[in-house]
Design a protein around this motif. Structure first.
Motif, PDB file in Angstrom:
ATOM      1  N   LYS A  99      81.409  46.922  48.512  1.00  0.00           N
ATOM      2  CA  LYS A  99      81.308  46.055  47.334  1.00  0.00           C
ATOM      3  C   LYS A  99      82.657  46.115  46.646  1.00  0.00           C
ATOM      4  O   LYS A  99      83.151  47.189  46.321  1.00  0.00           O
ATOM      5  N   ILE A 121      80.841  42.597  50.415  1.00  0.00           N
ATOM      6  CA  ILE A 121      80.260  41.773  49.357  1.00  0.00           C
ATOM      7  C   ILE A 121      81.333  41.664  48.284  1.00  0.00           C
ATOM      8  O   ILE A 121      81.776  42.682  47.741  1.00  0.00           O
ATOM      9  N   THR A 123      82.438  40.381  44.705  1.00  0.00           N
ATOM     10  CA  THR A 123      81.968  39.857  43.421  1.00  0.00           C
ATOM     11  C   THR A 123      83.025  38.929  42.844  1.00  0.00           C
ATOM     12  O   THR A 123      84.220  39.175  42.951  1.00  0.00           O
ATOM     13  N   LEU A 157      72.255  46.603  43.718  1.00  0.00           N
ATOM     14  CA  LEU A 157      72.395  46.295  45.140  1.00  0.00           C
ATOM     15  C   LEU A 157      71.752  47.386  45.993  1.00  0.00           C
ATOM     16  O   LEU A 157      70.951  47.105  46.889  1.00  0.00           O
ATOM     17  N   ILE A 171      71.535  41.403  47.060  1.00  0.00           N
ATOM     18  CA  ILE A 171      72.620  40.710  46.350  1.00  0.00           C
ATOM     19  C   ILE A 171      72.051  39.872  45.209  1.00  0.00           C
ATOM     20  O   ILE A 171      72.593  39.860  44.098  1.00  0.00           O
TER      21      ILE A 171
END
Length: 199
Positions: A99, A121, A123, A157, A171
């Motif tokens: 992340k 992932i 953001t 998450l 997510i």
């Protein structure tokens, strides 16, 4: 939930320059303590359901330490999440999911493999999060304070993934957690019963 940290963590001092009316943070100054290096050999990974590495690149964990943690967890079938300020690259191959925010992702190592891309992932603030070419949007809400949003996203998450085994559901839930947090000023504790009604 157990955590492993430096015994010197309380010596860390941060000063934030914040505009009072809208709580916009203009600058953060860190005064770092000598954390020393993590003693990962003392950890018993078989006792954990998941491992989350929040690495602020303060010399507490090296890339090799993170790789060793991932290797130990793999032996026990334990998923590992990584949120790091280090430059992401192929050294992250043993991690289950990474992340990272879009600014940190833009600084990744240039030869980062597709394997790493596929487990990351990213953001994007008010644009939500991206995973494997799909954007998971967030609603447009008034932002009172972004502090803690990334950590809340990561916590949501991991929790939802452990509950469902679905990274896409995780997510979506993480986005709700981040959206909830940015609407409150100061440190916010997520009340799961209120997430769906307030977001």
């Amino acid at each position: 939930c157990k955590h492993h940290t430096s015994p010197n963590f309380k010596e860390n001092k941060k000063i934030r320059i914040v505009e009072g009316k809208n709580n916009h943070q203009y600058c953060r100054i860190d005064f770092d303590a000598d954390y020393g290096r993590a003693q990962i050999k003392t950890l018993h990974f078989e006792n954990y359901e998941a491992v989350v590495i929040s690495d602020y690149n303060k010399s507490f964990l090296t890339k090799e330490d993170i790789q060793q943690i991932a290797k130990e967890c793999e032996k026990h079938g334990i998923p590992v999440w990584l949120d790091t300020k280090k430059q992401v690259g192929n050294w992250c191959s043993g991690i289950t999911y990474i992340k990272i925010n879009h600014l940190e992702w833009d600084k990744r190592e240039p030869d980062t493999s597709q394997e790493i891309v596929d487990k990351t992932i990213i953001t994007q603030g008010c644009l939500g999060a991206d995973f494997q070419g799909t954007n998971f949007p967030v609603p447009n809400v008034p932002i009172r304070d972004p502090a803690g949003c990334g950590d809340s996203f990561l916590a949501g998450l991991v929790v939802k993934y452990l509950e469902t085994g679905s990274i896409t559901e995780a997510i979506k839930f993480a986005n709700k957690c981040g959206t909830f947090v940015v609407q409150h000023k100061g440190v916010t504790i997520i009340d799961r019963s209120k997430i769906d009604e307030e977001v």
